[in-house]
Design a protein around this motif. Structure first.
Motif, PDB file in Angstrom:
ATOM      1  N   PRO A  64      11.583  -8.307 -10.260  1.00  8.09           N
ATOM      2  CA  PRO A  64      10.841  -7.918 -11.404  1.00  8.09           C
ATOM      3  C   PRO A  64      10.243  -9.494 -11.810  1.00  8.09           C
ATOM      4  O   PRO A  64      10.790 -10.481 -11.684  1.00  8.09           O
ATOM      5  CB  PRO A  64      11.717  -7.765 -12.650  1.00  8.09           C
ATOM      6  N   ARG A  65       8.689  -9.449 -12.340  1.00  2.00           N
ATOM      7  CA  ARG A  65       7.976 -10.439 -12.766  1.00  2.00           C
ATOM      8  C   ARG A  65       8.549 -11.047 -14.002  1.00  2.00           C
ATOM      9  O   ARG A  65       8.841 -10.397 -14.769  1.00  2.00           O
ATOM     10  CB  ARG A  65       6.454 -10.061 -12.600  1.00  2.00           C
ATOM     11  N   VAL A  66       8.601 -12.187 -14.132  1.00  2.00           N
ATOM     12  CA  VAL A  66       8.897 -12.931 -15.280  1.00  2.00           C
ATOM     13  C   VAL A  66       7.605 -13.426 -16.209  1.00  2.00           C
ATOM     14  O   VAL A  66       6.970 -14.344 -15.489  1.00  2.00           O
ATOM     15  CB  VAL A  66       9.902 -14.061 -14.937  1.00  2.00           C
ATOM     16  N   MET A  67       7.508 -13.033 -17.161  1.00  2.00           N
ATOM     17  CA  MET A  67       6.364 -13.576 -17.711  1.00  2.00           C
ATOM     18  C   MET A  67       6.614 -14.877 -18.483  1.00  2.00           C
ATOM     19  O   MET A  67       7.546 -14.955 -19.107  1.00  2.00           O
ATOM     20  CB  MET A  67       5.859 -12.431 -19.102  1.00  2.00           C
ATOM     21  N   ALA A  68       5.488 -15.737 -18.322  1.00  2.00           N
ATOM     22  CA  ALA A  68       5.725 -17.048 -18.678  1.00  2.00           C
ATOM     23  C   ALA A  68       5.208 -16.746 -20.442  1.00  2.00           C
ATOM     24  O   ALA A  68       4.300 -16.208 -20.744  1.00  2.00           O
ATOM     25  CB  ALA A  68       4.342 -17.770 -18.158  1.00  2.00           C
ATOM     26  N   GLY A  69       5.983 -17.619 -21.040  1.00  2.00           N
ATOM     27  CA  GLY A  69       5.679 -17.559 -22.656  1.00  2.00           C
ATOM     28  C   GLY A  69       4.980 -18.478 -23.280  1.00  2.00           C
ATOM     29  O   GLY A  69       4.511 -19.137 -23.560  1.00  2.00           O
TER      30      GLY A  69
END
Length: 69
Positions: A64-69
């Motif tokens: 799964p892609r990890v969203m940059a916050g």
């Protein structure tokens, strides 16, 4: 998860991780790691093919892609 059919024609989905072994006598018996046994319409070869296919697909799933916050 693999889709199988009970002897009464009812389809169900089985977690392939729980399969301990599969026997043909002449119906196909699946023994689970819990000791429970399930009898299915599919042949032993079909059950094995679906379980192996499941394992192969499981390892090729993208992370799964990890969203940059």
């Amino acid at each position: 998860m693999i889709k199988l059919t009970r002897l009464d024609g009812e389809p169900f989905v089985l977690n392939a991780e729980l399969i301990r072994y599969v026997e043909r006598r002449p119906d196909t018996f699946i023994t689970l790691t819990s000791g429970d046994r399930i009898v299915v319409v599919e042949s032993m070869d079909v059950v094995i093919e679906r379980a192996v296919d499941y394992q192969q697909k499981k390892h090729f799933m993208p992370m799964p892609r990890v969203m940059a916050g």
